[in-house]
Design a protein around this motif. Sequence first.
Motif, short mmCIF file in Angstrom:
data_model
loop_
_atom_site.label_atom_id
_atom_site.label_comp_id
_atom_site.label_asym_id
_atom_site.label_seq_id
_atom_site.Cartn_x
_atom_site.Cartn_y
_atom_site.Cartn_z
N ALA A 171 0.82 -1.22 0.00
CA ALA A 171 0.00 0.00 0.00
C ALA A 171 0.85 1.26 0.00
CB ALA A 171 -0.94 -0.01 1.20
N CYS A 172 2.01 1.23 0.66
CA CYS A 172 2.88 2.40 0.74
C CYS A 172 3.97 2.41 -0.32
CB CYS A 172 3.57 2.47 2.11
SG CYS A 172 2.49 2.89 3.47
N GLY A 173 4.13 1.32 -1.02
CA GLY A 173 5.21 1.23 -1.99
C GLY A 173 6.56 1.06 -1.33
N LEU A 174 6.58 0.40 -0.17
CA LEU A 174 7.83 0.18 0.55
C LEU A 174 8.63 -0.93 -0.12
CD1 LEU A 174 6.56 0.27 4.25
CD2 LEU A 174 7.60 2.13 2.94
N PRO A 175 9.93 -0.76 -0.21
CA PRO A 175 10.75 -1.79 -0.86
C PRO A 175 10.95 -3.02 0.01
CG PRO A 175 12.14 -0.01 -0.07
CD PRO A 175 10.72 0.40 0.20
N THR A 176 11.14 -4.14 -0.67
CA THR A 176 11.42 -5.42 -0.02
C THR A 176 12.64 -6.03 -0.69
OG1 THR A 176 9.95 -6.58 -1.53
CG2 THR A 176 8.99 -5.81 0.56
N PHE A 177 13.16 -7.09 -0.07
CA PHE A 177 14.26 -7.83 -0.68
C PHE A 177 14.18 -9.28 -0.25
CE2 PHE A 177 15.90 -6.72 3.46
CZ PHE A 177 16.83 -7.70 3.81
N GLY A 178 14.83 -10.13 -1.01
CA GLY A 178 14.83 -11.55 -0.69
C GLY A 178 16.14 -11.95 -0.04
N PHE A 179 16.04 -12.82 0.96
CA PHE A 179 17.23 -13.35 1.62
C PHE A 179 16.94 -14.79 2.01
CE2 PHE A 179 19.87 -14.29 5.33
CZ PHE A 179 21.12 -13.95 4.84
N GLU A 180 17.72 -15.71 1.47
CA GLU A 180 17.58 -17.14 1.76
C GLU A 180 16.13 -17.60 1.60
OE1 GLU A 180 19.39 -18.16 5.51
OE2 GLU A 180 21.40 -17.82 4.71
N GLY A 181 15.51 -17.17 0.51
CA GLY A 181 14.15 -17.59 0.19
C GLY A 181 13.05 -16.88 0.97
N GLU A 182 13.40 -15.90 1.76
CA GLU A 182 12.42 -15.17 2.57
C GLU A 182 12.32 -13.74 2.08
OE1 GLU A 182 11.58 -14.31 7.32
OE2 GLU A 182 13.55 -15.00 6.70
N LEU A 183 11.11 -13.23 1.96
CA LEU A 183 10.90 -11.84 1.59
C LEU A 183 10.92 -10.99 2.86
CD1 LEU A 183 10.24 -9.92 -0.79
CD2 LEU A 183 7.82 -10.24 -0.22
#
Length: 175
Positions: A124-136
């Motif tokens: 909803a806010c357009g916050l960034p995410t990233f993947g690490f060891e298969g986890e978002l």
Amino acid sequence: MDTPTDTSAEYLVGQQFPLLSLPSTTGETMGPMNFAAGSFVLFVYPRTGRPDEVEPGGWAQVPGAKGCTPEACEFRDLAADFAAIGYRVLGLSSQGTEYQLEAVERLHLPYPLLSDPGFARATACGLPTFGFEGELLHVRSTLVVSDRTITHAYFGVTDAAAHPRRLLAQLQQDR
């Protein structure tokens, strides 16, 4: 492994903060009425660790990933200063409420941690995410909101321990 990078967050300034409901370590769900009025700082972090768990290999090499405990403790230590200028402090990660409750108790946090395992707030806010060891995971970010309007937005915070004090100084200066 995807790694978070500093990302411009200026496009969020002036936008309305989405009114969603999220579970909280207070045992209650924080809903639209909790976010519709007043001022708050929402610091978003990838995840907290526990003293009895080994940190995943490579975690320290991910820019901005390490530092959740120092950041949470600095916000704890400055919570009264934020309150003195009219801001509540809230934390948010994708971890479940039960997991976060351990951090609240161990670190004596005077503010709630919110759980967003489905990344509804991030979306909803357009916050960034990233993947690490298969986890978002969430990229370390901070939103400052006054009467539902986002007034400051920071993505890719890499100096987690210093960020709360710098943010406080900025907000004090803006007053």
